[in-house]
Design a protein around this motif. Sequence first.
Motif, short mmCIF file in Angstrom:
data_model
loop_
_atom_site.label_atom_id
_atom_site.label_comp_id
_atom_site.label_asym_id
_atom_site.label_seq_id
_atom_site.Cartn_x
_atom_site.Cartn_y
_atom_site.Cartn_z
N GLY A 33 0.80 -1.22 0.00
CA GLY A 33 0.00 0.00 0.00
C GLY A 33 0.83 1.27 0.00
N GLU A 34 2.13 1.14 0.30
CA GLU A 34 3.02 2.31 0.32
C GLU A 34 3.63 2.59 -1.05
OE1 GLU A 34 3.22 4.01 3.04
OE2 GLU A 34 2.15 2.57 4.32
N LEU A 35 3.35 1.75 -2.04
CA LEU A 35 3.98 1.91 -3.35
C LEU A 35 3.44 3.15 -4.05
CD1 LEU A 35 6.03 0.15 -4.97
CD2 LEU A 35 4.07 -0.72 -6.26
N PRO A 36 4.31 4.04 -4.57
CA PRO A 36 3.83 5.25 -5.26
C PRO A 36 2.99 4.89 -6.49
CG PRO A 36 6.18 5.41 -4.78
CD PRO A 36 5.77 4.00 -4.47
N LEU A 37 2.10 5.78 -6.86
CA LEU A 37 1.17 5.53 -7.97
C LEU A 37 1.90 5.22 -9.28
CD1 LEU A 37 -1.76 8.05 -7.46
CD2 LEU A 37 -1.96 5.57 -7.73
N GLU A 38 2.99 5.97 -9.58
CA GLU A 38 3.66 5.75 -10.86
C GLU A 38 4.30 4.36 -10.90
OE1 GLU A 38 6.38 8.33 -8.23
OE2 GLU A 38 4.26 8.19 -8.77
N LEU A 39 4.74 3.85 -9.74
CA LEU A 39 5.30 2.50 -9.69
C LEU A 39 4.22 1.44 -9.74
CD1 LEU A 39 8.25 1.54 -9.54
CD2 LEU A 39 7.96 3.96 -9.07
N GLN A 40 3.00 1.79 -9.26
CA GLN A 40 1.90 0.83 -9.33
C GLN A 40 1.59 0.46 -10.77
OE1 GLN A 40 -1.52 2.16 -7.06
NE2 GLN A 40 -0.22 2.94 -5.40
N ASP A 82 -7.25 -1.27 -10.81
CA ASP A 82 -6.90 -2.43 -11.62
C ASP A 82 -5.78 -3.24 -10.98
OD1 ASP A 82 -5.09 -0.42 -11.98
OD2 ASP A 82 -5.19 -0.37 -14.17
N LEU A 83 -4.84 -2.56 -10.30
CA LEU A 83 -3.79 -3.29 -9.60
C LEU A 83 -4.35 -4.03 -8.40
CD1 LEU A 83 -0.84 -4.04 -9.18
CD2 LEU A 83 -0.53 -1.88 -7.94
N TYR A 84 -5.30 -3.41 -7.70
CA TYR A 84 -5.91 -4.06 -6.54
C TYR A 84 -6.55 -5.39 -6.93
CZ TYR A 84 -9.36 -5.15 -2.95
OH TYR A 84 -10.11 -5.81 -2.02
N PHE A 85 -7.33 -5.37 -8.01
CA PHE A 85 -8.00 -6.61 -8.43
C PHE A 85 -7.00 -7.63 -8.97
CE2 PHE A 85 -11.77 -3.79 -8.60
CZ PHE A 85 -12.56 -4.50 -7.70
N ARG A 86 -5.90 -7.14 -9.54
CA ARG A 86 -4.87 -8.06 -10.02
C ARG A 86 -4.16 -8.74 -8.85
NH1 ARG A 86 -3.57 -10.72 -14.61
NH2 ARG A 86 -4.20 -8.88 -15.80
N LEU A 87 -4.00 -8.01 -7.73
CA LEU A 87 -3.32 -8.57 -6.56
C LEU A 87 -4.23 -9.45 -5.72
CD1 LEU A 87 -1.33 -5.42 -5.36
CD2 LEU A 87 -0.44 -7.38 -6.61
N ALA A 88 -5.51 -9.11 -5.70
CA ALA A 88 -6.46 -9.82 -4.82
C ALA A 88 -7.01 -11.07 -5.48
CB ALA A 88 -7.58 -8.88 -4.41
N VAL A 89 -6.14 -11.83 -6.16
CA VAL A 89 -6.58 -13.11 -6.76
C VAL A 89 -7.01 -14.06 -5.65
CG1 VAL A 89 -5.85 -15.11 -8.10
CG2 VAL A 89 -5.10 -12.81 -8.76
N PHE A 90 -6.21 -14.13 -4.59
CA PHE A 90 -6.52 -14.99 -3.46
C PHE A 90 -6.17 -14.24 -2.19
CE2 PHE A 90 -6.54 -18.46 -0.55
CZ PHE A 90 -7.37 -19.43 -1.11
N PRO A 91 -7.12 -13.49 -1.62
CA PRO A 91 -6.83 -12.76 -0.38
C PRO A 91 -6.82 -13.68 0.83
CG PRO A 91 -9.08 -12.33 -1.10
CD PRO A 91 -8.46 -13.20 -2.15
N LEU A 92 -5.84 -13.49 1.69
CA LEU A 92 -5.76 -14.24 2.94
C LEU A 92 -5.71 -13.24 4.09
CD1 LEU A 92 -3.13 -17.12 2.47
CD2 LEU A 92 -5.53 -17.35 3.07
#
Length: 681
Positions: free
Chosen positions: A449-456, A503-513
Amino acid sequence: MHQPATATRPATTTCQVLIVEDEYVIANDLRLLLLEAGYGVLGLADSVAEARLLLSQHRPDVVLLDIYLKGSETGLDLAPALEEAGIPFIYLSANDSPSVLEAVKATQPSGYVVKPFREKDVLTALEIGRYRHAHSVEVRLREEKTLQITLTEALAAQIPWPDKLLQLARLFQEPIGFDSLRVRYQDEHNYLSYCFYRTGFDEYQVLDDEAFLRLTNQPVSLLPQLRAQPPAFYLMPGCYNGEAFTQWARQHPMLQVISKTLRMASALVMPISLGPAPRFVLSFFSRRPDAYRTRHLALLDRLAQPVALTLERALAFEEIARLSEQLRQENSYLQEEVKTTANFEEIIGTSPCLLRVFNQVSQVAPTDSTVLLLGESGTGKELFARALHNLSGRRDKLLVKVNCAALPAALIESELFGHEKGAFTGAVDRRIGKFELAKGGTIFLDEIGELPLELQAKLLRVLQEKEIERLGGNGPIKTDVRVLVATNRELEKEVSAGRFRMDLYFRLAVFPLTLPSLRERPDDLPALANFFGQRAARKLGRLFKGLSDNMLQEMRAYSWPGNIRELENVIEQAVILSDGQQPLALGRSLATPLFDGGAAPASVAPVGAPSAPPPRDLLAVKQLQQETEREYILSVLVKSNGRVRGSGGAAELLNLKPTTLEYRMEKLGIRKTITTAGPES
């Protein structure tokens, strides 16, 4: 008048002459003259067609060539073929007008004899022509040797590839000539592609792929097409002049761009094989429609082998340097891992909420799916990331950890993707990034969550395209990495606030634990406290006599806002203050503020206070997690035809006890009467 004159052909060591003359009397006189002087005569031809036929059967040492012959073609039309074949020729002509002489000089003959001629004129011209040709061949061989040496020195120089290739372009300008030179190299680790566009006598504009698209007014969206596998045009040596080049351009869009936008009309292509396939391709382009000849192709062919050997050495040294740097970073990384104090041997606890997470880990660990670890700070997200890695097929490779919150924003991109030498101020050497370091293994991005937007945006591209690009790099690098991420932020709120890409959130949340907090698993407190107590006692050289009842009671009543990390610190403090003869007691009341002169932090509840409920958005994530688990179990039940128990049943497919699966089905609202149809053991 096709006469081979084989009956009078002298020994093979004699200079062999082909006479191309349309007047038989003159041709025959020349034949007799040459035979008497000790020359051999391959034959007589009165047209270009007959001359070509004889040339296909024999190779003369020299050709006596009339300009005006029978048929539509003249001696001037035959001259380029003789030049390409490296056969010297001498013109015989009664026409010495300025226009004819200009055309003659353009073909670079070895001599010119004006009719009517004397015998001495012909013999002298032959001797001079042979000498000039032999001398020119010797000079050309010396020039080629010099060119070969300078090419290998340029390619072996310890300078960046654009500078190497620019030197190569300059060296090729005199013997080949071009208005644009494109150099391309690609293998599994590297991609090089540069265009050298001539703007002056010795001035070139150096263009990478993106700059080339800008020069030709093409959209950047064509970049993948430009970097795709090259068409057949680039895979075979060839020279393409005029219409031949136009036909190739019609078949390939980028060649059409070169033809129309840059007004190129001819091309010379030489692929150089490095290993099983041609990976290094030189493509010369000229605005002249007849710029390239077979002799240019022959020159490149002679230079191909030494250039290939030099390239292989240069690339091998670069690969050794790359692997050495990777090994150095791996060793450095492993040494740091050994030093860490948070490398637990196991995850301790038997509470139901923790066992549910264990089951989810066992399901997702063998896959390559991205896992999003959620939970409060101190709940052991890094430890679960290690468990996911150790239970996967990548366990023999590295688990590389990156704390996105601990790196300055300006360095995160270099840390993740690496950089080339000179990419920015202070980049004194090439450095591979964490994604390359983790090749074949797992990368754990903590505090995502600390990753800057341009790096996201760049991380999203890595996840989608499975490739990275170093800062200052020449092209994409394929990567094979499993990605695990963790955060204690509520990413849904971050998305709503515009601080995290949806779009990055949904790409990361394939399998939330979602990892349970310590207050949700009070029954695990004794086991955890004993583990930390024993470890702290070993580290400090103290005896460990267990925990006092009062300490356990106060610990159960406390809300543990710092979770397991706070528990570890409290236990270590108690070990330090203990005498080693009695069970541990708390060094301070857990309700006592940690800071002098101030109230307790708002997140610390007093003894006996009820635990705070989890945030509403965290509950939403848990609900999403339960829905994912429910869908997964239902899909397995479909595969088992509704059977839970027995061979081929859902419990066996999920590697769970039947009773455990039935308990989870009941919790998730899956009807047992439907899903357990069929025989059971």
